[in-house]
Design a protein around this motif. Structure first.
Motif, mmCIF file in Angstrom:
data_model
loop_
_atom_site.group_PDB
_atom_site.id
_atom_site.type_symbol
_atom_site.label_atom_id
_atom_site.label_comp_id
_atom_site.label_asym_id
_atom_site.label_seq_id
_atom_site.Cartn_x
_atom_site.Cartn_y
_atom_site.Cartn_z
ATOM 1 N N UNK A 1 0.797 2.855 -25.843
ATOM 2 C CA UNK A 1 0.473 2.770 -24.343
ATOM 3 C C UNK A 1 1.158 1.411 -24.154
ATOM 4 N N UNK A 2 2.169 1.327 -24.206
ATOM 5 C CA UNK A 2 3.182 -0.035 -23.802
ATOM 6 C C UNK A 2 4.590 0.592 -22.936
ATOM 7 N N UNK B 1 11.883 5.359 -30.038
ATOM 8 C CA UNK B 1 11.421 4.167 -29.298
ATOM 9 C C UNK B 1 10.440 4.449 -28.169
ATOM 10 N N UNK B 2 11.006 5.642 -27.504
ATOM 11 C CA UNK B 2 10.108 6.065 -26.165
ATOM 12 C C UNK B 2 8.615 6.633 -26.934
ATOM 13 N N UNK B 3 8.848 7.294 -27.901
ATOM 14 C CA UNK B 3 7.590 7.741 -28.461
ATOM 15 C C UNK B 3 6.667 6.821 -28.966
ATOM 16 N N UNK B 4 7.184 5.661 -29.285
ATOM 17 C CA UNK B 4 6.280 4.552 -29.888
ATOM 18 C C UNK B 4 5.744 4.059 -28.593
ATOM 19 N N UNK B 5 6.431 3.974 -27.348
ATOM 20 C CA UNK B 5 5.567 3.606 -26.332
ATOM 21 C C UNK B 5 4.744 4.472 -25.772
ATOM 22 N N UNK C 1 0.892 -1.286 0.003
ATOM 23 C CA UNK C 1 0.034 0.056 -0.046
ATOM 24 C C UNK C 1 0.868 1.071 -0.084
ATOM 25 N N UNK C 2 1.971 1.192 0.456
ATOM 26 C CA UNK C 2 3.009 2.268 0.512
ATOM 27 C C UNK C 2 3.833 2.563 -0.612
ATOM 28 N N UNK C 3 3.715 1.509 -1.540
ATOM 29 C CA UNK C 3 5.059 1.594 -2.610
ATOM 30 C C UNK C 3 4.427 2.823 -3.691
ATOM 31 N N UNK C 4 5.481 3.256 -3.999
ATOM 32 C CA UNK C 4 5.123 4.820 -4.882
ATOM 33 C C UNK C 4 5.137 3.927 -6.404
ATOM 34 N N UNK C 5 4.308 4.273 -7.252
ATOM 35 C CA UNK C 5 4.189 3.899 -8.573
ATOM 36 C C UNK C 5 5.538 4.064 -9.416
ATOM 37 N N UNK C 6 5.705 3.020 -10.246
ATOM 38 C CA UNK C 6 7.044 3.486 -10.986
ATOM 39 C C UNK C 6 7.008 4.549 -11.867
ATOM 40 N N UNK C 7 8.122 5.454 -12.119
ATOM 41 C CA UNK C 7 8.199 6.482 -12.699
ATOM 42 C C UNK C 7 8.073 6.197 -14.015
ATOM 43 N N UNK C 8 7.455 7.341 -14.646
ATOM 44 C CA UNK C 8 7.118 6.864 -16.285
ATOM 45 C C UNK C 8 8.622 7.374 -16.785
ATOM 46 N N UNK D 1 5.002 0.496 -19.885
ATOM 47 C CA UNK D 1 4.902 1.031 -18.734
ATOM 48 C C UNK D 1 4.197 2.430 -18.837
ATOM 49 N N UNK D 2 4.233 2.975 -20.148
ATOM 50 C CA UNK D 2 3.633 4.306 -20.464
ATOM 51 C C UNK D 2 2.131 4.309 -20.731
ATOM 52 N N UNK D 3 1.505 5.384 -20.545
ATOM 53 C CA UNK D 3 0.007 5.406 -20.861
ATOM 54 C C UNK D 3 -0.215 5.982 -22.371
ATOM 55 N N UNK D 4 -1.152 5.588 -22.925
ATOM 56 C CA UNK D 4 -1.316 6.138 -24.493
ATOM 57 C C UNK D 4 -1.707 7.426 -24.306
ATOM 58 N N UNK D 5 -0.886 8.351 -24.663
ATOM 59 C CA UNK D 5 -0.890 9.752 -24.647
ATOM 60 C C UNK D 5 -0.105 10.345 -26.019
ATOM 61 N N UNK D 6 -1.197 10.907 -26.776
ATOM 62 C CA UNK D 6 -0.738 11.621 -28.058
ATOM 63 C C UNK D 6 0.147 12.745 -27.841
ATOM 64 N N UNK D 7 -0.298 13.659 -26.918
ATOM 65 C CA UNK D 7 0.419 14.786 -26.686
ATOM 66 C C UNK D 7 1.968 14.548 -26.350
ATOM 67 N N UNK D 8 2.415 13.497 -25.505
ATOM 68 C CA UNK D 8 3.667 13.131 -25.023
ATOM 69 C C UNK D 8 4.165 12.431 -26.227
ATOM 70 N N UNK D 9 3.536 11.588 -26.854
ATOM 71 C CA UNK D 9 4.204 10.882 -28.096
ATOM 72 C C UNK D 9 4.448 11.792 -29.136
ATOM 73 N N UNK D 10 3.744 12.741 -29.464
ATOM 74 C CA UNK D 10 4.141 13.613 -30.351
ATOM 75 C C UNK D 10 5.377 14.616 -29.964
#
Length: 99
Positions: A37-38, A29-33, A8-15, A40-49
């Motif tokens: 949405x693969x 490759x990071x943009x592809x992730x 319960x106290x674990x901090x989620x892994x950093x993106x 450990x990355x959320x699907x995020x068009x703004x970040x990918x762009x």
């Protein structure tokens, strides 16, 4: 503290984010992730762009293609947000462009 309390106290892994040592291919490759949405990355068009933009500036031809394709699916405001974010990474020195 037991394992249940630790869970319960674990901090989620950093993106995964762009780092100064990443070249154009690693950024692509990071943009592809983020675009899929693969990894450990959320699907995020703004970040990918944003990341494809950084990768393209570092010479990734594939990133230019994917950035263009993503732009066709995005609102102007999203593209502007991605461009501002890329500029922040550059200005902060997190991503260094090749001369």
């Amino acid at each position: 503290m037991n394992a249940q309390e630790l869970a319960h106290d674990e901090v989620p892994a950093a993106l995964p984010l762009p780092t100064p040592d990443m070249d154009g291919d690693a950024l692509f490759r990071l943009g592809m992730m983020y675009s899929s949405g693969s990894g450990g990355c959320p699907m995020d068009r703004v970040s990918a762009h944003m990341i494809f933009n950084l990768a393209a500036m570092k010479g990734s031809v594939e990133a230019r293609v994917y950035r263009r394709e993503m732009s066709q699916e995005m609102e102007r405001e999203e593209i502007a947000e991605a461009q501002r974010a890329a500029r922040q990474y550059i200005d902060a020195g997190v991503v260094r462009l090749v001369a």
